[in-house]
Write an enzyme that holds these catalytic residues in place. Structure first.
Site, mmCIF file in Angstrom:
data_model
loop_
_atom_site.group_PDB
_atom_site.id
_atom_site.type_symbol
_atom_site.label_atom_id
_atom_site.label_comp_id
_atom_site.label_asym_id
_atom_site.label_seq_id
_atom_site.Cartn_x
_atom_site.Cartn_y
_atom_site.Cartn_z
ATOM 1 N N ARG A 34 0.836 -1.203 0.000
ATOM 2 C CA ARG A 34 0.000 0.000 0.000
ATOM 3 C C ARG A 34 0.870 1.251 0.000
ATOM 4 O O ARG A 34 1.880 1.318 0.701
ATOM 5 C CB ARG A 34 -0.955 -0.016 1.195
ATOM 6 C CG ARG A 34 -1.970 -1.145 1.056
ATOM 7 C CD ARG A 34 -3.231 -0.936 1.873
ATOM 8 N NE ARG A 34 -4.175 -2.000 1.536
ATOM 9 C CZ ARG A 34 -5.127 -1.891 0.616
ATOM 10 N NH1 ARG A 34 -5.290 -0.758 -0.049
ATOM 11 N NH2 ARG A 34 -5.929 -2.910 0.359
ATOM 12 N N ASP A 35 0.431 2.244 -0.807
ATOM 13 C CA ASP A 35 1.138 3.527 -0.867
ATOM 14 C C ASP A 35 1.040 4.209 0.490
ATOM 15 O O ASP A 35 -0.014 4.209 1.127
ATOM 16 C CB ASP A 35 0.530 4.407 -1.962
ATOM 17 C CG ASP A 35 1.432 5.558 -2.343
ATOM 18 O OD1 ASP A 35 1.952 5.559 -3.475
ATOM 19 O OD2 ASP A 35 1.627 6.475 -1.503
ATOM 20 N N ASN A 97 4.596 6.522 -13.615
ATOM 21 C CA ASN A 97 5.305 7.758 -13.926
ATOM 22 C C ASN A 97 6.742 7.400 -14.268
ATOM 23 O O ASN A 97 7.346 6.546 -13.606
ATOM 24 C CB ASN A 97 5.278 8.701 -12.714
ATOM 25 C CG ASN A 97 3.857 9.070 -12.316
ATOM 26 O OD1 ASN A 97 3.042 9.407 -13.167
ATOM 27 N ND2 ASN A 97 3.550 8.992 -11.033
ATOM 28 N N GLU A 105 9.002 10.020 -8.715
ATOM 29 C CA GLU A 105 9.723 10.337 -7.470
ATOM 30 C C GLU A 105 10.689 9.223 -7.087
ATOM 31 O O GLU A 105 11.781 9.491 -6.596
ATOM 32 C CB GLU A 105 8.734 10.537 -6.320
ATOM 33 C CG GLU A 105 7.905 11.792 -6.430
ATOM 34 C CD GLU A 105 6.781 11.822 -5.397
ATOM 35 O OE1 GLU A 105 6.868 11.106 -4.384
ATOM 36 O OE2 GLU A 105 5.817 12.559 -5.631
ATOM 37 N N HIS A 110 7.387 1.158 -10.760
ATOM 38 C CA HIS A 110 6.209 0.795 -9.965
ATOM 39 C C HIS A 110 4.961 1.180 -10.723
ATOM 40 O O HIS A 110 4.909 2.202 -11.406
ATOM 41 C CB HIS A 110 6.232 1.457 -8.581
ATOM 42 C CG HIS A 110 6.477 2.930 -8.593
ATOM 43 N ND1 HIS A 110 7.728 3.473 -8.799
ATOM 44 C CD2 HIS A 110 5.644 3.982 -8.426
ATOM 45 C CE1 HIS A 110 7.651 4.784 -8.753
ATOM 46 N NE2 HIS A 110 6.391 5.131 -8.537
HETATM 47 P P1 AMP Z 1 6.018 8.211 -8.177
HETATM 48 O O1 AMP Z 1 5.816 9.684 -8.123
HETATM 49 O O2 AMP Z 1 5.224 7.574 -9.288
HETATM 50 O O3 AMP Z 1 7.481 7.838 -8.206
HETATM 51 O O4 AMP Z 1 5.346 7.629 -6.861
HETATM 52 C C1 AMP Z 1 6.057 7.263 -5.720
HETATM 53 C C2 AMP Z 1 5.033 6.831 -4.703
HETATM 54 O O5 AMP Z 1 5.697 6.154 -3.662
HETATM 55 C C3 AMP Z 1 4.233 7.982 -4.056
HETATM 56 O O6 AMP Z 1 2.842 7.777 -4.293
HETATM 57 C C4 AMP Z 1 4.591 7.868 -2.572
HETATM 58 O O7 AMP Z 1 3.508 8.177 -1.715
HETATM 59 C C5 AMP Z 1 5.012 6.409 -2.467
HETATM 60 N N1 AMP Z 1 5.934 6.099 -1.382
HETATM 61 C C6 AMP Z 1 7.072 6.726 -1.049
HETATM 62 N N2 AMP Z 1 7.663 6.122 -0.014
HETATM 63 C C7 AMP Z 1 6.888 5.069 0.320
HETATM 64 C C8 AMP Z 1 6.961 4.046 1.314
HETATM 65 N N3 AMP Z 1 7.974 3.993 2.200
HETATM 66 N N4 AMP Z 1 5.974 3.121 1.369
HETATM 67 C C9 AMP Z 1 4.944 3.175 0.495
HETATM 68 N N5 AMP Z 1 4.825 4.108 -0.472
HETATM 69 C C10 AMP Z 1 5.778 5.045 -0.557
#
Ligand code: AMP
Length: 126
Positions: A34-35, A97, A105, A110
C-alpha cells in the site's frame, strides 16, 4: 544513455527489508504494497523485485518470467481489492510515472493501482 539503477532508492530498501511496508501480495518476482500517502481508498504499488527504473526499462530488459509474474500479480491484486470490473468491481486506474516529465519520485519501476472511488479525468489540462 542506458538506465542506471540507484540501489539506495526507497523501494530497493523496502525489497531488502530495511524499511517496513504494508504488503498486499508477494510473488517470486513481484512485491505489492500500500502507498504510504494514498490518493484513493485503495492505492497499491506493484514493483518488480529486479532492478528496473521505469516501465520501458522493465519491458525491455526483464525476463519473460518476471514480466508474466508482474502482470499476473496485477490481476490478482485487482481481484483482491475488489476492483476488477470482470469480477464485479467498479474499476480502477493503473498509472506509472517515468522520468522528469512523468514526475517520477522513486526511481524503481512501480505501477500505481488506484481504486475505491470515481477517479475523474485522466489528466488535468494545464
Ligand atoms: P512516483 O511519483 O510515481 O514515483 O510515486 C512514488 C510513490 O511512492 C508515491 O505515491 C509515494 O507516496 C510512495 N511512497 C514513497 N515512499 C513510500 C513508502 N515507504 N511506502 C509506500 N509508499 C511510498
Amino acid at each position: 544513455m542506458p538506465y542506471q539503477y540507484d540501489d539506495q532508492n526507497i523501494f530497493a530498501k523496502i525489497l531488502r527489508g530495511e524499511i517496513p511496508n504494508d504488503t498486499v501480495l508477494e510473488t517470486e518476482h513481484t512485491l505489492a504494497f500500500r502507498d504510504i500517502a494514498p490518493k484513493a481508498p485503495d492505492h497499491v504499488l506493484v514493483i518488480p523485485k529486479g532492478p528496473y527504473v521505469t516501465l520501458d526499462h522493465f519491458c525491455a530488459e526483464a525476463s519473460d518470467a518476471e514480466i508474466v509474474d508482474f502482470h499476473r500479480a496485477v490481476a490478482e491484486i485487482c481481484k483482491m481489492i475488489g476492483a476488477g470490473p470482470g469480477h464485479g468491481g467498479e474499476g480502477f486506474r493503473a498509472i506509472t510515472n517515468a522520468g522528469e516529465n512523468g514526475v517520477q519520485e522513486v526511481p524503481h519501476y512501480h505501477l500505481h493501482i488506484l481504486a475505491g472511488r470515481p477517479l475523474g479525468p485522466m489528466l488535468l489540462m494545464r
